[in-house]
Scaffold this active site. Structure first.
Site, PDB file in Angstrom:
ATOM      1  CD  GLU A 180      63.867 -64.669  47.938  1.00  0.00           C
ATOM      2  OE1 GLU A 180      64.466 -64.287  48.952  1.00  0.00           O
ATOM      3  OE2 GLU A 180      64.422 -65.009  46.885  1.00  0.00           O
TER       4      GLU A 180
ATOM      5  CE  LYS B 264      70.203 -64.826  44.398  1.00  0.00           C
ATOM      6  NZ  LYS B 264      69.298 -65.886  44.895  1.00  0.00           N
TER       7      LYS B 264
END
Length: 302
Positions: A24, A157
């Site tokens: 990404e 995350k």
């Protein structure tokens, strides 16, 4: 001009059945500060190459989704002057000739569209803390329920609601497996504290799992959780202090939506004296290497 264009090297590798790993670009544009972002982007591509696969960093340049970026395109996305593009933003970017960095959702969609089976990133987006009030849930999760791509990551995350994210992935029917671990990775931390039902013990088992998905009529992706070794994780007490102060500052400033993750990642960097940045680099390079090894086994059919 076609709205999606694989780079010649990527197209040739896919045509020849050689291993390819998608990467990404939001990590480059919003996840890391300059000049570390461009250095890490190049390190990720080199890590994939060293493991015998072709890297395909994904981004949108001039309205065209590029699957495999050249040096100038990488530098453009590393400039910090381009927006994040999720899957929903791709049509508007194409229509207006805009450039942008692709999130996990957009990258997974574009990788699957090109026939790429492996994708490496640092951490997924997920369910934000307080989502019962804000409904702030990353599009990454729904995208993985539709895109048949295996995402190698270090969990989600750690600033997110990890248990709620795993519940959402279960609801969406997205398999989540640990790589040599029955604990879900905690991004900067080895262990998020959430147990997993399944794990794979080597790259061959991971490749077999990916091959099984279409035969079972499952059109979704799979999350492969690859935790940092304990000796490489961020100090847990330092992590807890940085997270607590970051969430307090977030509430005080009223930050929401797309700005939450970049703000908290920068807060972590400041509060940990750069240790979170170094942990982030370690984990994403490890994930790129593992994804390349799995892609190689997948391409070899074993």
């Amino acid at each position: 001009m076609r709205p999606v264009q694989p780079a010649p090297e990527v197209a040739e590798a896919l045509e020849g059945g050689r291993p390819v790993v998608a990467l990404e670009s939001t990590l480059i544009s919003h996840g890391l500060p300059r000049p570390d972002n461009l250095r890490v982007a190049r390190a990720l591509e080199e890590a994939v190459r060293r493991e015998g696969a072709v890297p395909a960093t994904v981004g949108v340049v001039g309205g065209v989704a590029r699957v495999g970026l050249g040096p100038e395109e990488l530098e453009l996305l590393a400039s910090g002057e381009v927006p994040k593009l999720s899957a929903r933003d791709l049509p508007a970017a194409a229509a207006t000739g805009s450039s942008g960095a692709t999130t996990v959702a957009a990258t997974a969609h574009l990788a699957a569209l090109c026939g790429i089976k492996l994708f490496a990133t640092g951490g997924l987006g997920g369910v934000h803390r307080g989502a019962r009030e804000s409904w702030d849930v990353s599009a990454d999760l729904a995208a993985l329920s539709r895109a048949p791509v295996a995402v190698v990551c270090s969990g989600v995350k750690s600033i997110l609601d990890v248990p709620a994210t795993l519940e959402q992935l279960e609801t969406l029917g997205v398999p989540v497996v640990g790589f040599r671990s029955r604990s879900f990775a905690g991004f900067y931390l080895t262990d998020s504290g959430c147990a997993l039902d399944w794990s794979v013990e080597d790259e061959g088992e991971a490749a077999a799992l990916i091959r099984a998905l279409p035969g079972l009529g499952l059109g979704c992706g799979v999350v492969i959780s690859n935790p940092l070794p304990p000796e490489e994780q961020l100090d847990p007490s330092l992590h807890e202090r940085a997270l607590r102060s970051g969430l307090e500052e977030l509430a005080r400033r009223g930050i929401s939506g797309k700005e939450v993750t970049p703000f908290l990642l920068e807060h972590f960097r400041e509060r940990t004296g750069g240790e979170s940045l170094r942990a982030n680099e370690r984990l994403v390079v490890r994930n790129a290497r593992l994804a390349a090894r799995i892609a190689r086994r997948l391409a070899a059919g074993r």
